[in-house]
Design an enzyme around this catalytic site. Structure first.
Site, PDB file in Angstrom:
ATOM      1  N   ASP A 162       0.839  -1.214  -0.036  1.00 25.49           N
ATOM      2  CA  ASP A 162      -0.201   0.018   0.204  1.00 25.49           C
ATOM      3  C   ASP A 162       0.874   1.194   0.078  1.00 25.49           C
ATOM      4  OD1 ASP A 162      -2.320   1.652   0.255  1.00 25.49           O
ATOM      5  OD2 ASP A 162      -2.329   1.622   2.348  1.00 25.49           O
ATOM      6  N   GLU A 503       0.816  -1.159  14.145  1.00 26.27           N
ATOM      7  CA  GLU A 503      -0.109  -0.260  13.192  1.00 26.27           C
ATOM      8  C   GLU A 503      -1.660  -0.276  13.843  1.00 26.27           C
ATOM      9  OE1 GLU A 503      -0.292  -0.762   9.078  1.00 26.27           O
ATOM     10  OE2 GLU A 503       1.791  -1.316   8.910  1.00 26.27           O
TER      11      GLU A 503
HETATM   12  C1  BDP Z   1      -1.605  -2.338   6.494  1.00 28.95           C
HETATM   13  C2  BDP Z   1      -0.214  -2.124   6.018  1.00 28.95           C
HETATM   14  C3  BDP Z   1       0.322  -0.963   5.428  1.00 28.95           C
HETATM   15  C4  BDP Z   1      -1.186  -0.145   5.135  1.00 28.95           C
HETATM   16  C5  BDP Z   1      -2.212  -0.185   6.052  1.00 28.95           C
HETATM   17  C6  BDP Z   1      -3.554   0.551   5.589  1.00 28.95           C
HETATM   18  O1  BDP Z   1       0.860  -2.935   6.710  1.00 28.95           O
HETATM   19  O2  BDP Z   1       1.389  -0.782   4.667  1.00 28.95           O
HETATM   20  O3  BDP Z   1      -0.605   1.204   4.489  1.00 28.95           O
HETATM   21  O4  BDP Z   1      -2.507  -1.407   6.527  1.00 28.95           O
HETATM   22  O5  BDP Z   1      -4.433  -0.019   5.040  1.00 28.95           O
HETATM   23  O6  BDP Z   1      -2.201  -3.512   5.696  1.00 28.95           O
HETATM   24  O7  BDP Z   1      -3.551   1.983   5.832  1.00 28.95           O
END
Ligand code: BDP
Length: 591
Positions: A162, A503
């Site tokens: 992404d 995240e």
């Molecule tokens: C996760 C990924 C990250 C994406 C994020 C998203 O690790 O690279 O940008 O989600 O969806 O899948 O914002």
């Protein structure tokens, strides 16, 4: 691999600036030998920068294949008799390099440096022509993977991560000297025993010489010395490197000739600290450490992934302003300048390979049509070989940075099929063999729940990206809170390891407001982050919170992306959204 340095015995010349540049959509340059003369039909291109956004043309932005860069460099007359090296801090994703008519280097992987001894191919006092072909194609074998599709309209690059597939010469290019007998590598491992520090060192060198090392404190006073290419130095009354206190010693590795004359000298900053995982704690210098910060990107308008000191320092200043103490180099190794800065300022780093998007069953960021992730036609042994090599190059480059406390093998691979274990076990083993001093982890994705995931067992910590309240329970933070807490508790139950939430976040369109919980509004981002923080505070095993993302960033076009991914707490131009102030209150209070 050591960074180029100016020392008593070495000199470097930075080759950044405007280079000649030409795209090669038909792939003719290699057969026609474009390196043999001045590049025809060239335009000017800044180095370092991604080339994609410099030219306002879709054909440049979405180019698939080779791109040629060329420059000339005058080799200083005074370099006669020295060993002369040409070094690229990065060429994304692979490159071949010629000096005049001679091929001198070839490298796979877009985020680690490579170099060539060009002593025999240049003439001090004259100019040399340097030509580089940089290729941006992602395939099942590359790290990260992708698929190039031939369509009636031309070649198209598909990939499963992404962020935009920026390419080019993203970091500095150097011509530098070393003496003929020279230091080629240094590795340090540090320890603490009460008030005494230890620095175990190993110096690799080429050519006959006596190795001496001198350790100096930040004021320049000598605190220890040693002789021989390996040894253990002790530092009484040590000033440890610690989060928020980037205290650095310097280790000078010297080579001497038989008469005691100095032949080569290289100076390595050294932070004396320890890292350890114990139970559900992550310890730095024996003290529990809690990660507060972000997953980031090297990403900015115009320059794409090109390194820029102004932007780097600004980002670090914003992290200081907001009270962050750490970040993850999502989703690839960052420029060495970034790690050096983190070392000097006591910022803690999770260092990640470029292995991202290895999951054909999860198609949100791009579908490949394949149905199994780990096969010889998809992520197979060739991919694994490149992944192993990426790990070797990452450890070789970054092992001496005190800021780096944790290696990350990959981001969100397919982790709940049995083949995942076969693929990843050797990669964990490689990290541990090369560096027994740091824990190793792998970031898992939202479908790999504790009862499904098969790879976290290989890791020292649980690293998890979660989007409750965003991709699931969208707009329903009460339901999201219940689901998040239940899952985190299940991880504790299953593994009894520290949990880093690597995240969590919500896309937020700066300037969009709402009184009720409304995804994309600034208020929703504030409320979602606050909900996660409430849950983290209830679970002792959670040792870190890295918000996704520090700033908005470019992606390829998509119906879920509004001019890119908008999960930044700052916009792409680094203006704060409302969440920046809310997060600042929490993180500054925690200091
Ligand atoms: C996760 C990924 C990250 C994406 C994020 C998203 O690790 O690279 O940008 O989600 O969806 O899948 O914002």
């Amino acid at each position: 691999m050591l960074r180029p340095q100016d020392t008593a015995t070495r000199e470097r010349k930075c080759m950044n600036g405007l280079w000649s540049f030409r795209l090669d959509p038909a792939g003719e340059g290699r057969t026609q030998g474009w390196w043999r003369s001045r590049l025809d039909e060239a335009r000017e291109m800044p180095v370092p920068a991604s080339y994609n956004d410099i030219v306002p043309e879709l054909a440049v932005r979405d180019h698939v294949g080779d791109a040629w860069y060329q420059t000339t460099v005058r080799v200083p007359q005074r370099w006669a008799g020295e060993r002369i090296v040409l070094r690229f801090d990065a060429a994304t994703h692979r490159a071949v390099v010629w000096v005049d008519d001679v091929q001198v280097a070839e490298h796979e992987g877009g985020y680690t440096p490579f170099e060539a001894d060009v002593t025999d191919h240049v003439q001090p006092g004259t100019e040399a022509r340097v030509t580089v072909v940089v290729n941006n194609e992602l395939t099942w074998e590359s790290i990260p993977p992708g698929v190039v599709e031939d369509t009636p309209l031309g070649r198209r690059q598909n990939y499963f991560h992404d962020f935009f597939n920026y390419a080019g010469l993203h970091r500095a290019v150097w011509l530098y000297t070393t003496p003929k007998a020279h230091v080629c590598g240094i590795a340090v491992e540090t320890g603490l025993d009460g008030g005494t520090g230890t620095v175990r060192y190993a110096v690799e060198h080429a050519g006959a010489a006596v190795v001496r090392v001198v350790l100096r404190d930040a004021a320049g006073a000598e605190v220890a010395d040693g002789e021989g290419s390996e040894g253990l130095l002790t530092v009484p009354d040590v000033h440890p490197w610690a989060p928020g206190d980037g205290y650095l010693y310097e280790l000078e590795a010297q080579l001497h000739d038989a008469d005691g004359g100095l032949v080569d000298s290289y100076v390595l900053p050294v932070g004396v600290r320890t890292v350890e995982v114990r139970g559900t704690e992550f310890l730095i210098n024996g003290e529990p450490f809690y990660f507060r910060g972000f997953g980031k990107h090297e990403d900015a308008p115009v320059r794409g992934k090109g390194h820029d000191d102004a932007l780097m320092v600004h980002d670090f200043e914003l992290m200081e302003w907001i009270g962050a103490n750490s970040f993850r180099t999502s989703h690839y190794p960052y420029a060495e300048e970034v790690l050096d800065y983190a070392d000097r300022h006591g910022i803690v780093v999770i260092d990640e390979t470029a292995a991202v998007g290895m999951n054909v069953r999860f198609t949100m960021h791009g579908a490949s049509g394949a149905t199994s992730t780990y096969t010889e036609d998809t992520i197979g042994s060739a991919t694994q070989r490149n992944h192993l090599q990426a790990i070797r190059e990452l450890v070789a480059r970054d092992r001496n940075h005190p800021s780096v406390v944790l290696w990350c093998v990959a981001n969100e691979p397919d982790g709940s099929v049995p083949e995942a274990r076969d693929y990843f076990a050797p990669l964990f083993a490689e990290f541990r063999k090369l560096d027994p001093t740091r824990p190793v982890g792998l970031v898992n994705m939202l479908a790999d729940l504790p009862d499904k995931d098969l790879v976290t067992e290989l890791a020292d910590v649980v690293m998890t990206n979660r989007y409750y309240g965003w991709y699931m329970q969208t707009g329903d933070l009460a339901a999201a809170e219940v689901a998040l807490e239940a899952e985190l508790r299940a991880w504790v139950e299953k593994h009894h390891k520290p949990i880093l939430v690597t995240e969590y976040g919500a896309d937020t369109y700066a300037g969009l407001h709402s009184i009720v919980d409304m995804p994309w509004s600034e208020e929703y981002q504030v409320a979602l982050l606050a909900m996660y923080h409430r849950v983290f505070d209830r679970i002792d095993a959670v040792v870190g919170e890295h918000i996704w993302n520090f700033a908005d960033f470019a992606t390829r076009p998509g119906v879920m992306r509004v001019g890119g991914n908008k999960k930044g707490v700052f916009t792409r131009e680094r203006s704060p959204k409302s969440a920046a102030f809310a997060v600042r209150d929490r993180w500054r209070a925690a200091r």
